[in-house]
Design an enzyme around this catalytic site. Structure first.
Site, PDB file in Angstrom:
ATOM      1  N   CYS B  49       0.822  -1.218   0.000  1.00 22.10           N
ATOM      2  CA  CYS B  49       0.000   0.000   0.000  1.00 22.10           C
ATOM      3  C   CYS B  49       0.849   1.260   0.000  1.00 22.10           C
ATOM      4  CB  CYS B  49      -0.906   0.025   1.219  1.00 22.10           C
ATOM      5  SG  CYS B  49      -1.989  -1.403   1.302  1.00 22.10           S
ATOM      6  N   TRP B 443     -22.787  18.909  17.144  1.00 23.87           N
ATOM      7  CA  TRP B 443     -23.410  17.718  16.567  1.00 23.87           C
ATOM      8  C   TRP B 443     -22.403  17.115  15.601  1.00 23.87           C
ATOM      9  CZ3 TRP B 443     -27.592  15.386  18.399  1.00 23.87           C
ATOM     10  CH2 TRP B 443     -28.531  16.125  19.116  1.00 23.87           C
TER      11      TRP B 443
END
Lengths: 463, 463
Positions: B49, B443
């Site tokens: 990777c 939030w």
């Protein structure tokens, strides 16, 4: 002739109160529900957590912290917001709220059918801080922040700051004052600041604070303040005076329950108001409470706790408002997740610390695993320390803490969701977490820590 | 005279094979277990990777990608690693592995008691890519990476690159080549690149790629290659030729099962080798398999899937090795979590995409919620887009995708753990996630998305 509207009075116009008011309004219009909100300060719904960043000028304008101003509530939500009105009494028999208009200096009485108590929290003040001294500031409201900024901007400009208390607010304010160029000393009564994490992790935070020039005086008890020419001159401690021309108190808060208690609302063992899952005050018809004044169920310990935090206040206010509006919502409790930063160091925690786990009667193992936020070979890879506390012998995760640089803090959410779901550390070793070299080693720090906890459990079982 | 040691042969010396060998060695020493590992390439246990970041010079040295070199395995783990040995046959009756020493050009036969099959994956090559052409590169092994780097460094220096395939490798290579100053065109047969996320989210990735100068040719089919003077000159497509002096193929991989199939190991419906929870090949005594050559249970769809990814290969190899060593471990399956970045844009996904959910027979709603990675007022706040797919009417989370800047990708782990535990979006709205202005709005984006999904479910139920 239509039916007379019901009347909701909201005590406290910050996160919890205004979230409740807005949600109630979404479900019931003015013809059904009249809403009056009393707020003793000058603002509604602002980000108290953002105040340290306004002090440091990272956030340059005060109004950036205001999520919704009173005009928006008045005009878009048809909520009668009354600023600078301090509620002085709640009469449950007559179902009236008594408030003082601080600017007009007169008393008003308003009837209610439904009461939303969201009076928040008040700063803890030891005896020596009860008498106001110029240059000494609490740090809870936007008004407090404004007062501190004015003092910092005035002549003679203060140069030596002392922050008393090494919790989130204290640590964040210490950082803010260093960024403004002041010399900063942080006084903490415990052995390390940031006692929201265990001492071994707090030590990492203390090291990072020293690296940016904050002087830490841990294990030191404050005994008083020294005043000269009507201004603060020093903080007096058991180990001698520390000169200061500005002092910030970050000694935590307690639930603001004086009115509630006087009205007969039930308090829980934490000292905050008891509420049920729907944020109803049990045994008192038509009265709801939410935010920094209530206690919450800790889902790990099973105990009621007082966790004053904007994220809970918003959720709880929303839940109360949905229920007041005729819907159904429940607040499921907390697990004590919190994140902060100290300059570039990031800190996250969730669940129980060692002392909480012991106090709740758990047997447990704890492990600390060091890893990196990126693949070790990737530029910008920095150390990330993950601590896990797991029940023995079950292996159930009880708590977790992360300290690290760059993209460390919010990884606590991964552990928070594992904890929320009652996962064991053994289950966690198999979790399918995102991997790419810029974001994690191939064994994610969370997985490395979980494996280490499994080994510690096995060793503890063999003993 | 002591007992004769058992013999473990490992086919494939990368993540899965060497993790298995190391774990087996931890539990059984040389007197009990002799370990021979055949690897056809020049390296063991490297980060495939990481290759795109070596190509781009973000990671300057090849050896930084090598987690453990053969000498470490030989000296510290007493594992007989034989590089440049390509296994050409497995004789289950005689319990022998036949390998070719590629440098010595001779055949060796080695007996085994236990076989660990970890032959990985091989690149998918369409007919037009079967004949080698100078300047055309696959991108799977470190040897592939070295070949591409040599080509980029040679004279005449290539200037026009074409990347065929818009999956992770293709997108990451396109970025790497842009960073090296080449003109880059990415050809993708589907309508958007990054088809590992739904098309609406892939569009955000495509926009970011265009912003850094990558030309995207989506919905285009490659038909062949044009060669001039013994070097690639263009990629031919159904819409005409695209000039190229370097071509990288990123068309995905398929499990490397030729040897396994010839030996009679069972393949599953995905085309990869079937294994049980302990990574044992069912019905074949003493044979284990792990990594990019095996299929895994997808915990959401319940279907066998082929997900070639280093994080699974490492976990599976470890599980196999613990079991071979006489311990007990099980691989719990995957949920398809993956993260990547395209220049500064971060992408994360977990669970099922819309098309996977439909194919698996789920009814579902999907929502896309826009929010920010920090409090909206905090410097550096950037848009973060969260997509949730939830079963209807149950509300169970089926999949999630995140696209955003700065600290977006790894937040997929929060959703991955929720998904792993079978949470509903309604449950998720109450999650106690970390909040502080530098890290999230009050939030959290995950909570905003969960609330939106709850509303969509309610609306879908009303219809």
């Amino acid at each position: 002739m239509g039916a007379v509207a019901e009347r909701l009075i909201v005590v406290g116009g910050d996160a919890a109160g205004m979230a409740a008011a807005s949600q109630a309004r979404r479900r019931r219009d003015r013809a059904e529900l009249e809403i009056v909100a009393f707020e003793r300060g000058h603002f509604t719904s602002y980000s108290a957590c953002g105040i340290p960043y306004w002090i440091s000028d990272v956030v340059p304008e005060r109004d950036q912290l205001i999520a919704r101003d009173p005009e928006t509530f008045r005009n878009s939500f048809d909520i009668d917001v009354r600023l600078r009105h301090e509620v002085t009494g709640i009469d449950l028999d007559r179902r009236e709220v008594i408030a003082r208009d601080l600017d007009g200096d007169r008393e008003v009485r308003e009837p209610f059918d439904t009461l939303m108590y969201a009076a928040g929290a008040v700063p803890i003040k030891p005896d020596w801080a009860r008498t106001p001294v110029n240059g000494v500031f609490g740090m809870q409201t936007l008004d407090d922040g404004a007062a501190l900024r004015d003092w910092l901007d005035a002549e003679p400009a203060p140069r030596e700051a002392v922050v008393v208390g090494g919790g989130y607010i204290g640590v964040e304010l210490a950082e803010a004052l260093v960024q403004r160029g002041l010399t900063v000393t942080l006084i903490e009564q415990a052995d390390t600041p940031m006692s929201t994490v265990d001492a071994d992790m707090g030590q990492l935070v203390a090291d990072a604070m020293r690296d940016v020039g904050i002087r830490i005086r841990a294990g030191v008890r404050v005994t008083g303040l020294d005043e000269r020419d009507g201004r603060v001159a020093a903080v007096l401690t058991a180990e001698g005076p520390i000169p200061a021309d500005v002092v910030v108190l970050g000694l935590g808060v307690r639930p603001n329950v004086a009115l509630a208690e006087a009205a007969g609302l039930p308090l829980g063992p934490s000292g905050a108001i008891r509420v049920d899952r729907r944020m109803r005050v049990p045994g008192v018809d038509g009265v709801w409470a939410a935010g920094d004044c209530v206690e919450s169920l800790h889902r790990v310990s099973g105990l009621p706790v007082h966790v004053p935090l904007g994220t809970h206040a918003n959720k709880q206010g929303r839940v109360a408002g949905i229920n007041i509006g005729g819907g159904y919502a429940a607040f499921p409790g907390v697990i004590g997740t919190a994140v902060t930063k100290v300059c570039d160091l990031e800190v996250g925690r969730t669940g129980l610390r060692e002392r909480d786990a012991a106090a709740a009667g758990f047997e447990f193992v704890s492990v600390v695993a060091e890893s990196t936020n990126r693949a070790g070979y990737f530029p910008g890879a920095r150390k990330m320390t993950v601590k896990l506390i797991a029940e023995r012998p079950s292996g159930r995760l009880l708590g977790a803490q992360i300290v690290g640089w760059s993209e460390a803090a919010k990884r606590i959410d991964t552990l928070a969701v594992a904890l929320w779901n009652g996962m064991t550390v053994d289950d966690m070793t198999g979790l399918d977490l995102g991997y790419a070299p810029p974001y994690a080693p191939v064994w994610d720090p969370v997985l490395i820590a979980a494996r280490k906890a499994v080994e510690a459990l096995a060793a503890a079982t063999r003993d």
